[in-house]
Design an enzyme around this catalytic site. Sequence first.
Site, PDB file in Angstrom:
ATOM      1  N   GLY A   1       0.801  -1.225   0.000  1.00  0.00           N
ATOM      2  CA  GLY A   1       0.000   0.000   0.000  1.00  0.00           C
ATOM      3  C   GLY A   1       0.824   1.259   0.000  1.00  0.00           C
ATOM      4  O   GLY A   1       0.889   1.979  -0.987  1.00  0.00           O
TER       5      GLY A   1
ATOM      6  N   ASP B   1      -7.203  -3.734   5.060  1.00  0.00           N
ATOM      7  CA  ASP B   1      -6.137  -4.148   5.990  1.00  0.00           C
ATOM      8  C   ASP B   1      -6.687  -4.461   7.369  1.00  0.00           C
ATOM      9  O   ASP B   1      -7.469  -3.684   7.909  1.00  0.00           O
ATOM     10  CB  ASP B   1      -5.114  -3.008   6.143  1.00  0.00           C
TER      11      ASP B   1
ATOM     12  N   HIS C   1      -4.488  -7.545   4.339  1.00  0.00           N
ATOM     13  CA  HIS C   1      -3.102  -7.614   4.777  1.00  0.00           C
ATOM     14  C   HIS C   1      -3.060  -7.695   6.289  1.00  0.00           C
ATOM     15  O   HIS C   1      -3.797  -7.008   6.984  1.00  0.00           O
ATOM     16  CB  HIS C   1      -2.340  -6.376   4.293  1.00  0.00           C
TER      17      HIS C   1
ATOM     18  N   HIS D   1      11.096  -3.943   7.361  1.00  0.00           N
ATOM     19  CA  HIS D   1      11.513  -3.213   8.563  1.00  0.00           C
ATOM     20  C   HIS D   1      13.001  -2.948   8.576  1.00  0.00           C
ATOM     21  O   HIS D   1      13.508  -2.217   9.424  1.00  0.00           O
ATOM     22  CB  HIS D   1      11.094  -3.981   9.814  1.00  0.00           C
TER      23      HIS D   1
ATOM     24  N   CYS E   1       5.099  -5.778   4.308  1.00  0.00           N
ATOM     25  CA  CYS E   1       4.268  -4.706   4.874  1.00  0.00           C
ATOM     26  C   CYS E   1       4.422  -3.477   3.979  1.00  0.00           C
ATOM     27  O   CYS E   1       5.141  -3.517   2.979  1.00  0.00           O
ATOM     28  CB  CYS E   1       4.727  -4.414   6.312  1.00  0.00           C
TER      29      CYS E   1
HETATM   30  N1  GLN Z   1      -1.746  -0.404   3.656  1.00  0.00           N
HETATM   31  C1  GLN Z   1      -0.968  -0.045   4.780  1.00  0.00           C
HETATM   32  C2  GLN Z   1       0.433   0.390   4.337  1.00  0.00           C
HETATM   33  O1  GLN Z   1       0.931  -0.111   3.406  1.00  0.00           O
HETATM   34  C3  GLN Z   1      -0.826  -1.190   5.749  1.00  0.00           C
HETATM   35  C4  GLN Z   1      -0.098  -0.773   6.990  1.00  0.00           C
HETATM   36  C5  GLN Z   1       0.062  -1.857   8.019  1.00  0.00           C
HETATM   37  O2  GLN Z   1       0.134  -3.003   7.717  1.00  0.00           O
HETATM   38  N2  GLN Z   1       0.182  -1.512   9.261  1.00  0.00           N
HETATM   39  O3  GLN Z   1       1.037   1.243   4.944  1.00  0.00           O
HETATM   40 ZN    ZN Z   2       1.715  -4.396   7.595  1.00  0.00          ZN
END
Ligand code: GLN
Ligand code: ZN
Length: 767
Positions: A443, A610, A652, A705, A737
Amino acid sequence: MALATNLGYPRIGPDRELKRATEAHWKGQLEAADLLSRSSQLRRDAWETQRRAGIDLIPCNDFSLYDHVLDTSALVGAVPERYGWKSGEVDRETYFAMARGAQRKGLDVGAMDMTKWFDTNYHYIVPEFAPDQAFSLASSKPFDELAEARKADVSAKPVLLGPVSYLLLGKARGADFDPLAKLLDPLLDVYSAVIDKLAGGGAEWIQLDEPVLVRDCTREQLAAIERAYGRLAESKGGARLILQTYFGHVGDAYPLLRDLPVEALGLDLVRGLQNMELIRKHGLPADKWLVAGAVNGRNVWITDLEAALGKLEELADRIGGERLMVGPSCSLLHVPIDVRRETQLDDELRSWLSFAVQKLDEIVTLTRGLNEGREAIQPALAKNARALASRRDSKRAHDPQVRARLAQLDDRAARRKSAFEKRRAAQRKNLGLPERLPTTSIGSYPQTAEVRKVRSRYRKGEISEGEYEKFLENETRKVIELQEEIGLDVLVHGEFERTDMVEYFAQQLDGFAFTQNGWVQSYGSRYVRPPVLYGDMHRPRPMTVRWFEFAQSLSDRPVKGMLTGPVTLLQWSFVRDDQPRSETCRQLALAVRDEVLDLESAGAKVIQVDEPALREGMPLRRGDWKPYLEWAVGAFRLATGGVTDATQIQTHMCYSEFNDIIDAIAAMDADVLLIENARSDAEFLEVFKEFDYRNEIGPGVYDIHSPRVPPVEEMADQLQASLGVLAGSQVWVNPDCGLKTRTYDECLPALRNMVEAARRVRASLTG
Ligand code: GLN
Ligand code: ZN
């Protein structure tokens, strides 16, 4: 006489002073001595506030420069070897290195692990124990803060994390062993010394927090509690010990706790309603005090004083008012500081809210009501009743239309029209993706310094709305072009218009309010300001369609509509307490559903909803999981169930372990599940050896991360690992993520490698 007590006070300061001080110190802009004097001022201010409110038992050692679990690790000298500490005091640099990692001469180490403190949004630093772990008294913090309080004329009550909870919240490293079995006795040596020293320092009461007691405890764990408190009782000298629990009821442990050689037992009477039953059934010995957690420390609403007083009066009858302490249900760490500063909220809404300062008043009022009778607190009771009535009857909180719409929905609303196989065929046709291993991202794209700067200029009124929108359009255009160039199959718009995945939606929904100063600590110097969900949920107009349409107009490839799911909106807000959370969640689901359908009408072929918070909303006791998962999954299905077969619903999830709730995840019936995987050493994939997951799924192939760019081979290996347990026709290729916290320099090469890895593995499949 009943006493007014508190279990812990927010550390951050009314103006986030602690954040400013620690961050300036880390940047080298504030001397250690100044950091210490500022923290000392914060502590003294907090004590003074509590004293003025009339609290009898004021906590100390509830302050922390970073985290109270990390403080405990420092106290007992549990410093992992890689931080280079040998013996003596754990110095501040070592402490911060454990919290945040450090890169300096002779030391290059990452931070210790961090995880959620029970089911709150506070995160603690996970203690780490080596097989040959030794403990020693390695910090003078509790003694210093007790002395500091006494100097300020506050006969404070030191607060410690109890030894059993401390061990159970930590993890073994370097070998597989059970810290509780192996380390309790050596740890108790240090705890005994701490208790002895606090007693010697003049502590009359010492509070030991054992929140693990509100989870399902094994027999070994309960035996450990018994052993621990038996030993600590021997070293307490003239001090009296409080065994404090919170966040729920103590269940089967009650009879054992009742008979421990401690002077007081602390119970949560807000979230642990069954604790009342346990007291009724098993009583409390005549020499024991009860700390009655009557004021909710986890939420921001005023207490129903009449109801709370009723409970307290019953307890006073049963065990005697002279052995009762009235307090919050848990530390006030989890609520903002003072509602009087929320000048932008209207008077009515403000009259429904109670932050830490107001909660202290509620505690003191209730205590007076017990000691002096109801007449003594009549004005407060009347004011409270008026505020509760205005909330109960408020049109802002109750929207008959929302309720009528929900009441009309039947089960079909939460069910897709066809089974997955049929939907899948329709979606394949609709989307025109590669037969195998389609690629996408989660995203967000990098929220660069420039994005943040332009946003802040817009907020300050330095640039117009038109200019701001133009800027966002440009950013969106850039990432659409980048994704096309990289060769991703399903695109995203980048989420540049969003600061936060909950706030962005909450601001567009009726029923949410926002504070100016309602900060609570999330971890270290990171604080969050959760929206306040006070009323029935209504979506006055589409929230995201404009950005979807713009992005989709730039590409022939499918762009995803991108939404936050109902459970996550609920979990990351302060939620109204006048109806069950499940009901509030259904209202949120209905608002998200409206948005999903508007996106579909606007041409979105893929819509991602999400739910990263689904797992963390799980109740602390296993017996409560099933009903929770039922309504949480039901809310997701209600939000997404209205689309046609050809519209693909993706979801997600991240930040958690999923193996133990895989059937609930499957029951969400998302067409595509994009799920964090890369950090768990493929542990997650194990579950598919047993569990027959049918829908499509993208186990993340790289950890966003970390700034590291994984080579093609590595991601190809990850894909092969997924293909080992899942069918080739099921697997998607995506990161773990969103990319919000990364730079373009980091994520572009990584995404290129990811697409290349997909190509290679695809070729090996068909060729
Ligand atoms: N769609 C959100 C992003 O990509 C999902 C964030 C999340 O997983 N906390 O930032
Ligand atoms: Zn995430």
